[in-house]
Motif scaffolding. Structure first.
Motif, PDB file in Angstrom:
ATOM      1  N   ILE A   1      -4.205 -24.499 -28.401  1.00 14.07           N
ATOM      2  CA  ILE A   1      -4.662 -24.017 -27.223  1.00 14.07           C
ATOM      3  C   ILE A   1      -3.681 -23.528 -26.230  1.00 14.07           C
ATOM      4  O   ILE A   1      -4.202 -22.991 -25.323  1.00 14.07           O
ATOM      5  N   LEU A   2      -2.501 -23.752 -26.435  1.00 10.29           N
ATOM      6  CA  LEU A   2      -1.301 -23.234 -25.684  1.00 10.29           C
ATOM      7  C   LEU A   2      -0.471 -22.642 -26.380  1.00 10.29           C
ATOM      8  O   LEU A   2       0.195 -23.236 -27.403  1.00 10.29           O
ATOM      9  N   ASN A   3       0.231 -21.467 -26.020  1.00  9.39           N
ATOM     10  CA  ASN A   3       1.571 -20.848 -26.534  1.00  9.39           C
ATOM     11  C   ASN A   3       2.081 -20.325 -25.432  1.00  9.39           C
ATOM     12  O   ASN A   3       1.811 -19.207 -24.758  1.00  9.39           O
ATOM     13  N   LYS A   4       3.595 -20.551 -25.273  1.00  8.71           N
ATOM     14  CA  LYS A   4       4.455 -19.824 -24.258  1.00  8.71           C
ATOM     15  C   LYS A   4       6.032 -19.653 -25.135  1.00  8.71           C
ATOM     16  O   LYS A   4       6.269 -20.446 -25.996  1.00  8.71           O
ATOM     17  N   PHE A   5       6.493 -18.393 -24.771  1.00  6.99           N
ATOM     18  CA  PHE A   5       7.893 -18.134 -25.128  1.00  6.99           C
ATOM     19  C   PHE A   5       8.613 -18.333 -24.050  1.00  6.99           C
ATOM     20  O   PHE A   5       8.563 -17.892 -23.088  1.00  6.99           O
TER      21      PHE A   5
ATOM     22  N   ARG B   1       4.221 -35.814 -29.682  1.00  7.70           N
ATOM     23  CA  ARG B   1       2.842 -36.239 -29.036  1.00  7.70           C
ATOM     24  C   ARG B   1       2.819 -36.411 -27.715  1.00  7.70           C
ATOM     25  O   ARG B   1       3.508 -36.619 -26.955  1.00  7.70           O
ATOM     26  N   LEU B   2       1.765 -35.617 -27.204  1.00 11.95           N
ATOM     27  CA  LEU B   2       1.341 -35.653 -25.718  1.00 11.95           C
ATOM     28  C   LEU B   2       0.135 -36.577 -25.633  1.00 11.95           C
ATOM     29  O   LEU B   2      -0.770 -36.380 -26.245  1.00 11.95           O
ATOM     30  N   PHE B   3       0.396 -37.640 -24.919  1.00 16.84           N
ATOM     31  CA  PHE B   3      -0.857 -38.488 -24.743  1.00 16.84           C
ATOM     32  C   PHE B   3      -1.377 -38.462 -23.422  1.00 16.84           C
ATOM     33  O   PHE B   3      -0.668 -38.351 -22.272  1.00 16.84           O
ATOM     34  N   TYR B   4      -2.468 -37.793 -23.291  1.00 17.71           N
ATOM     35  CA  TYR B   4      -3.262 -37.573 -21.997  1.00 17.71           C
ATOM     36  C   TYR B   4      -4.545 -38.412 -21.829  1.00 17.71           C
ATOM     37  O   TYR B   4      -5.636 -38.021 -22.317  1.00 17.71           O
TER      38      TYR B   4
ATOM     39  N   VAL C   1       8.551 -30.407 -20.015  1.00 17.53           N
ATOM     40  CA  VAL C   1       9.144 -30.385 -21.444  1.00 17.53           C
ATOM     41  C   VAL C   1      10.633 -30.074 -20.938  1.00 17.53           C
ATOM     42  O   VAL C   1      10.983 -28.940 -20.185  1.00 17.53           O
ATOM     43  N   ARG C   2      11.566 -30.959 -21.337  1.00 17.49           N
ATOM     44  CA  ARG C   2      12.992 -30.739 -20.895  1.00 17.49           C
ATOM     45  C   ARG C   2      13.668 -30.289 -22.407  1.00 17.49           C
ATOM     46  O   ARG C   2      13.556 -31.436 -23.296  1.00 17.49           O
ATOM     47  N   PHE C   3      14.585 -29.430 -22.378  1.00 18.84           N
ATOM     48  CA  PHE C   3      15.274 -29.347 -23.586  1.00 18.84           C
ATOM     49  C   PHE C   3      16.608 -28.677 -23.399  1.00 18.84           C
ATOM     50  O   PHE C   3      17.001 -27.693 -22.509  1.00 18.84           O
TER      51      PHE C   3
ATOM     52  N   LYS D   1       6.649 -26.415 -17.864  1.00 17.93           N
ATOM     53  CA  LYS D   1       5.563 -27.008 -17.378  1.00 17.93           C
ATOM     54  C   LYS D   1       4.473 -26.570 -18.565  1.00 17.93           C
ATOM     55  O   LYS D   1       4.099 -25.658 -18.847  1.00 17.93           O
ATOM     56  N   ILE D   2       3.944 -28.053 -18.954  1.00 19.65           N
ATOM     57  CA  ILE D   2       2.523 -27.560 -19.910  1.00 19.65           C
ATOM     58  C   ILE D   2       1.404 -28.396 -18.888  1.00 19.65           C
ATOM     59  O   ILE D   2       1.267 -29.306 -18.368  1.00 19.65           O
ATOM     60  N   ASP D   3       0.501 -27.360 -18.915  1.00 22.49           N
ATOM     61  CA  ASP D   3      -0.815 -27.572 -18.048  1.00 22.49           C
ATOM     62  C   ASP D   3      -1.981 -27.678 -18.792  1.00 22.49           C
ATOM     63  O   ASP D   3      -2.320 -26.731 -19.530  1.00 22.49           O
ATOM     64  N   LEU D   4      -2.518 -29.008 -18.908  1.00 24.70           N
ATOM     65  CA  LEU D   4      -3.619 -29.201 -19.702  1.00 24.70           C
ATOM     66  C   LEU D   4      -5.014 -29.231 -18.771  1.00 24.70           C
ATOM     67  O   LEU D   4      -5.905 -29.882 -19.203  1.00 24.70           O
TER      68      LEU D   4
END
Length: 694
Positions: free
Chosen positions: A650-654, A690-693, A628-630, A665-668
């Motif tokens: 399912i995931l939460n980060k600050f 949306r994330l498409f996995y 994720v780039r912001f 990084k988002i790790d599924l």
């Protein structure tokens, strides 16, 4: 059991106008059946037409004047090679053919094959004043079918001709032989009229008036190998030409006629054609019956016993793959007595020779024969009971990797679903399928209703599909496939028009289907205003059915369009709504949504400003890692939240004080593949992507 049986394939044109739609030559030709020294005539051809003994020779010449030549006169020419040439310029003659196969199907129906003749077609040459031979046909084989019908038992004949080309005009040969692909010619009898009175039909020579049409071989046709041979005697081995792939040893037999002029003979016809021949079913002991390569065996004999051998390498070459050792261990044979009949189990196998590539059976009759594959013992049996009408019987087994779903009928139908540890083989589309797995499932039901069947994938790395066929004698078909996740496994599901049949997972040459999943956007509103539900689908097989339960006790809504649905909540509070999406293969995906309705307007989160440039890459991604780039000009804390398609976090980060550009990084890993929602919030603005996995 019948002594001799075989299949004849007849193609008839009902009108001459239909025949003229393709290149052809049509001749009016006399045929003569004589030497009536065969078995007694059919008892069903009575009382008016008491049939004489069967004639054992047929010719285009008059037997009473063997030195004469009787040509068939051409009545129509639509060939391209001789376009515009008058029909009267062409003529045709047949030489003598002998009966090498005779079979009584019923008391009023018989079939015969006459082999060994020749045919010539000639065209008048105006320059020389002579006739040029434009086609020479050897091994001229005439198939004749007789049926006496009605109260008067009037005989009706029909048939066709196949022969090997021995010479002639090459352009003309190419036109009628699929550009020389078969080196054979075919002619159909449009009319096959016997003598018109009972007295004339009993004469020593039976004169037929025929209309015979020379037609092009079909584009997909393969060469048919036909051989009629004299039987040397009991306990002698008959070796037919190698292209038929057949050997025969008769231990005993009796001729069908005591007349010494009738030569005991056997005919073998080998049809390595692509199309299978139809059947009413297959003996339950078989995993596969290879009807795309089969042999017609017949004779003019009675009371036969012996051993017959077929070359199974011809089947391997046709299928373009060799038999596996596990398949060779279960190699067998099957027979049926006529087209459309049931494929039956053979008496016994005498030997399988892996050097000569032959499989041999005991025989006590002639018929249509082919190679088959017997089932091993089932290694999994799933008994199921039928359900009540209006409900579905459903079973999902993630351990053994299968699932079933079908409508209940209330008839106490017992359904068996059995797994066999063998590759059943058979014909399939090699452009779509690379190979089949080493086990298949078979479903049997008395009702045989429409339903959905699913099987688990052995791995999720390669591309797979699922194949189906109604019975072991048919070609495997590729039906639209739904791919779903069941726990840690993936299943493929299809829905044939009737469930009975065989199912197998196969390695596909095409891209595997996308996992069936869905999510919904719910735009909530205040009491008295409409809330909008917008479902989105990925994968699955259309058409889809959408069932909405809004959770407030109102009527459930069923929709078939996929358009957004609006609903009015009259009271504030929290409602557990569900959207059930069902695809064509009866696969369900349930979306659960918690809808909160306030008595006043709900606040709407503002999106992050466009210059913040929120992006996800790669997206979609078959791997578990997303980045994720912001870009932000604020020093607010940023919260990244990932939710599954049902809205569960399912995931939460600050991220603290992300001034400028940042990347996270988002790790599924460990989560099932599907569609996820990424929510990015800096305390003031929110954006959801949306994330498409897959």
């Amino acid at each position: 059991m019948k002594t001799n049986s075989f299949l004849l394939i007849f193609i008839f044109s009902t009108t001459l106008n239909q025949s003229l739609a393709q290149p052809s030559l049509i001749f009016n030709k006399k045929l003569f059946g004589y030497e009536q020294n065969g078995p007694s005539g059919l008892p069903g051809c009575i009382p008016l037409y008491g049939m004489p003994d069967v004639f054992t020779k047929i010719t285009g010449q008059n037997p009473s004047d063997p030195d004469s030549i009787i040509y068939g006169n051409c009545s129509s020419n639509t060939s391209q090679t001789f376009a515009g040439a008058p029909a009267v310029d062409f003529r045709m003659t047949f030489t003598e053919s002998m009966m090498t196969l005779y079979d009584v199907i019923e008391n009023n129906r018989s079939e015969s094959v006459f082999t060994g003749g020749k045919s010539y077609i000639e065209k008048y040459n105006s320059s020389s004043g002579l006739y040029d031979t434009i086609l020479i046909v050897e091994n001229f084989t005439i198939f004749v079918n007789l049926k006496c019908s009605g109260m008067l038992g009037i005989p009706a004949f029909n048939g066709h001709v196949i022969g090997d080309i021995a010479g002639g005009n090459q352009a003309f040969i190419n036109e009628f032989t699929n550009n020389g692909a078969t080196n054979q010619i075919k002619a159909n009898f449009l009319n096959f009229t016997p003598p018109s009175t009972p007295d004339s039909i009993k004469l020593p020579v039976m004169t037929f008036r025929t209309v015979v049409e020379l037609v092009p071989m079909p584009a997909k046709a393969k060469k048919a190998f036909i051989s009629g041979q004299q039987v040397p005697g009991a306990d002698s081995t008959m070796t037919f030409p190698a292209n038929t792939g057949t050997n025969l040893k008769l231990s005993n037999f009796s001729p069908f006629s005591t007349d010494p002029s009738v030569i005991p003979s056997v005919t073998v016809c080998h049809y390595p054609w692509k199309d299978t021949i139809s059947s009413l079913g297959v003996d339950k002991s078989y995993a596969s019956v290879f009807t795309n390569v089969w042999w017609l065996m017949g004779s003019n004999l009675n009371n036969i016993n012996g051993e017959m051998c077929f070359n199974y390498e011809k089947l391997s070459n046709k299928l373009k793959r060799k038999f596996k050792p596990s398949q060779l261990a279960k190699l067998s044979g099957s027979w049926h007595d006529s087209s459309g009949g049931r494929w039956n189990k053979i008496d016994s196998i005498t030997r399988i020779d892996t050097v000569t590539k032959e499989i041999c059976f005991k025989i006590s009759h002639f018929s249509n024969w082919t190679i088959a594959l017997e089932k091993p013992a089932a290694d999994r049996i799933v008994p199921l009971m039928d359900g009540t009408p209006g409900t579905f019987v459903s079973q999902i087994d993630t351990l053994d990797g299968f699932e079933l779903k079908f409508p209940g009928t209330g008839s106490n139908d017992t359904i068996s679903f059995e797994r066999y540890g063998i590759d059943p083989g058979g014909e399939y589309d090699t452009l779509l399928v690379e190979a089949m797995s080493d086990r298949f499932w078979e479903l049997n039901s008395e009702i045989n209703s429409e339903g959905s069947v699913g099987l688990a994938l052995s791995d999720t790395i390669n591309s797979y599909t699922m194949l189906y066929r109604p019975n072991p004698s048919m070609t495997w078909s590729n039906l639209p496939v739904t791919r779903v996740r069941r726990g840690m496994k993936e299943h493929l599901l299809i829905k044939p028009s009737s469930m009975n049949g065989q199912y197998i997972i196969a390695k596909s040459r095409t891209v595997k289907p996308v996992l069936f999943s869905s999510f919904a956007f719910v735009d909530t509103a205040c009491v008295g205003n409409e809330t909008t539900f917008t479902p989105t689908i990925v994968g699955g097989v259309s058409p889809f059915t959408y069932i909405y339960d809004f959770g407030d006790g109102t009527t459930i809504v069923t929709d078939y369009t996929g358009a957004p649905q609006k609903h009015l909540y009259n009271l504030s509070g929290s409602y557990s709504s569900t959207i059930t999406i069902i695809d064509e293969n009866l696969v369900e995906f349930v979306l659960e949504n918690l809808v909160v309705i306030n008595s006043c307007s709900v606040s709407v989160e503002k999106p992050i400003q466009s210059n913040d440039n929120l992006e996800i890459f790669p997206n979609p991604s078959s791997e578990s890692i997303f980045r994720v780039r912001f870009n932000s000009t604020r020093k607010n804390e940023v919260n990244l939240t990932v939710m599954d398609a049902k809205g569960k976090q399912i995931l939460n980060k600050f991220i603290q004080n992300p001034t400028g550009s940042f990347e996270s990084k988002i790790d599924l890993s460990g989560y099932p593949k599907g569609i996820y929602l990424l929510k990015c919030c800096d305390g003031t603005h929110t954006t959801t992507l949306r994330l498409f996995y897959p």
